[in-house]
Design a protein around this motif. Structure first.
Motif, mmCIF file in Angstrom:
data_model
loop_
_atom_site.group_PDB
_atom_site.id
_atom_site.type_symbol
_atom_site.label_atom_id
_atom_site.label_comp_id
_atom_site.label_asym_id
_atom_site.label_seq_id
_atom_site.Cartn_x
_atom_site.Cartn_y
_atom_site.Cartn_z
ATOM 1 N N ASN A 146 23.038 -17.494 61.746
ATOM 2 C CA ASN A 146 22.843 -18.915 61.989
ATOM 3 C C ASN A 146 22.824 -19.769 60.723
ATOM 4 N N MET A 147 22.012 -19.445 59.779
ATOM 5 C CA MET A 147 21.982 -20.358 58.630
ATOM 6 C C MET A 147 22.116 -19.662 57.272
ATOM 7 N N HIS A 148 22.696 -20.367 56.400
ATOM 8 C CA HIS A 148 22.915 -20.052 54.978
ATOM 9 C C HIS A 148 22.768 -18.585 54.559
ATOM 10 N N GLN B 261 16.195 -11.634 57.863
ATOM 11 C CA GLN B 261 16.553 -13.043 58.025
ATOM 12 C C GLN B 261 15.436 -13.952 57.509
ATOM 13 N N GLU B 262 14.199 -13.564 57.789
ATOM 14 C CA GLU B 262 13.090 -14.394 57.319
ATOM 15 C C GLU B 262 13.041 -14.405 55.786
ATOM 16 N N GLU C 113 15.797 -16.711 54.634
ATOM 17 C CA GLU C 113 15.524 -18.137 54.865
ATOM 18 C C GLU C 113 14.427 -18.662 53.938
ATOM 19 N N THR D 65 15.525 -18.714 50.232
ATOM 20 C CA THR D 65 16.523 -19.762 49.984
ATOM 21 C C THR D 65 15.859 -21.149 50.030
ATOM 22 N N GLN D 66 14.931 -21.328 50.950
ATOM 23 C CA GLN D 66 14.182 -22.600 50.971
ATOM 24 C C GLN D 66 13.394 -22.772 49.676
#
Ligand SMILES: [Zn+2]
Length: 311
Positions: free
Chosen positions: A41-43, A288-289, A292, A295-296
């Protein structure tokens, strides 16, 4: 020192995946001999500290960049060690726009000749300052800066003082340019964090931190981030560190071509998954966590990389 150059196989990575019994997207998998990243889903990952301008990558930079993208990297922060490589880093950031982001700075250890090194001094900074000024608009951080009190680089208090002065000057430059610091510390964890705090540094990445977790937690209190290289799989000290650090203060890095999963084998940004997978296991969260959150964190610390991140 002999350096071996591995091919595309990543045997350690496969073994690690097997031992972690990792499944479910997003994940790295070996297809043929290349690590492929499944974007769900994301980046993806941000390699917050690598030496992509090192001569070890001169021959196959295109391939190295391509395989890092396939492994899920969305941005590489290219750090410098001395003024002599600044132009090369800027060139690489222009050749791979929105993917390689430049950080310029003077490392606490400087090469004198091949195999011979010494601690940095203010003269090293004199050569660097005009180039930093010239490219300031393009920089995402000042780095690699820091303190290295390894006995072979410092023979006394004067050498330590020289390194401190170089770091203090660069901390002030970063503040003036509103940039974070990309920080090295070796055998100097406590003095590095102390100096940063004393000089009002609020935005810093402590890369490959080799100090005690209790000292790192002092940095966490000051709002600093800590980036974890793939060598974590062979470093008990890094493993202890990750256990103690909150995920909210962890970023990913490779320090390529150094600090890879195998000693004396060229490290590459595509090995970033190895750090991420190890952290996921220690923290008991999904890959994934880890992706995410790290990266945040990278975005918060290095807001100028946002052009690389898809929402
Ligand atoms: Zn480095």
């Amino acid at each position: 020192m002999e350096r071996r150059f591995p091919g595309k196989r990543c045997v350690l990575h496969l073994a690690l995946r097997k031992s972690l019994r990792m499944r479910g997207p997003p994940r790295c998998a070996e297809v043929g001999n290349v690590l492929i990243f499944h974007v769900v889903n994301m980046h993806g990952y941000v390699d917050c500290h690598c030496h992509i301008s090192a001569r070890e990558f001169d021959e196959d930079i295109e391939e190295v960049v391509e395989s890092s993208k396939q492994a899920g990297c969305v941005a590489l922060l290219a750090v410098a060690e001395h003024a002599g490589e600044f132009d090369k880093i800027i060139e690489l950031s222009r050749r791979f726009p929105g993917f390689i982001f430049p950080c310029l700075g003077v490392h606490p250890v400087q090469d004198v000749s091949p195999g011979q090194q010494r601690g940095s001094s203010l003269q090293d900074l004199d050569a660097a300052l005009p180039i930093i000024e010239k490219y300031k608009e393009h920089l995402v951080a000042i780095g690699e800066v820091g303190l290295d009190f390894t006995p072979r680089f410092v023979s006394g208090e004067t050498d330590k003082e020289n390194q401190r002065n170089v770091l203090i000057r660069q901390a002030h430059i970063a503040k003036r340019l509103d940039l974070p610091l990309n920080v090295h510390s070796r055998s100097a964890g406590r003095p590095t964090i102390q100096l940063l705090k004393e000089h009002g540094v609020h935005k810093a990445l402590l890369h490959a931190f080799d100090g005690k977790p209790s000292v790192a937690l002092e940095g966490v209190k000051a709002g600093y981030y800590f980036s974890i290289p793939p060598s974590i799989i062979r470093s008990e000290q890094k493993q202890k560190l990750v256990k103690q650090l909150p995920l909210e203060n962890i970023c990913l890095e490779t320090d390529s071509p150094a600090l890879g999963p195998e000693k004396q084998v060229r490290n590459e940004p595509r090995n970033i998954c190895i750090s991420a997978e190890y952290i996921a296991r220690v923290k008991g969260v999904s890959l994934q966590e880890v992706m995410e959150v790290t990266t945040q964190n990278a975005l918060r610390l290095f807001p100028k990389i946002k052009s690389a991140i898809r929402p």
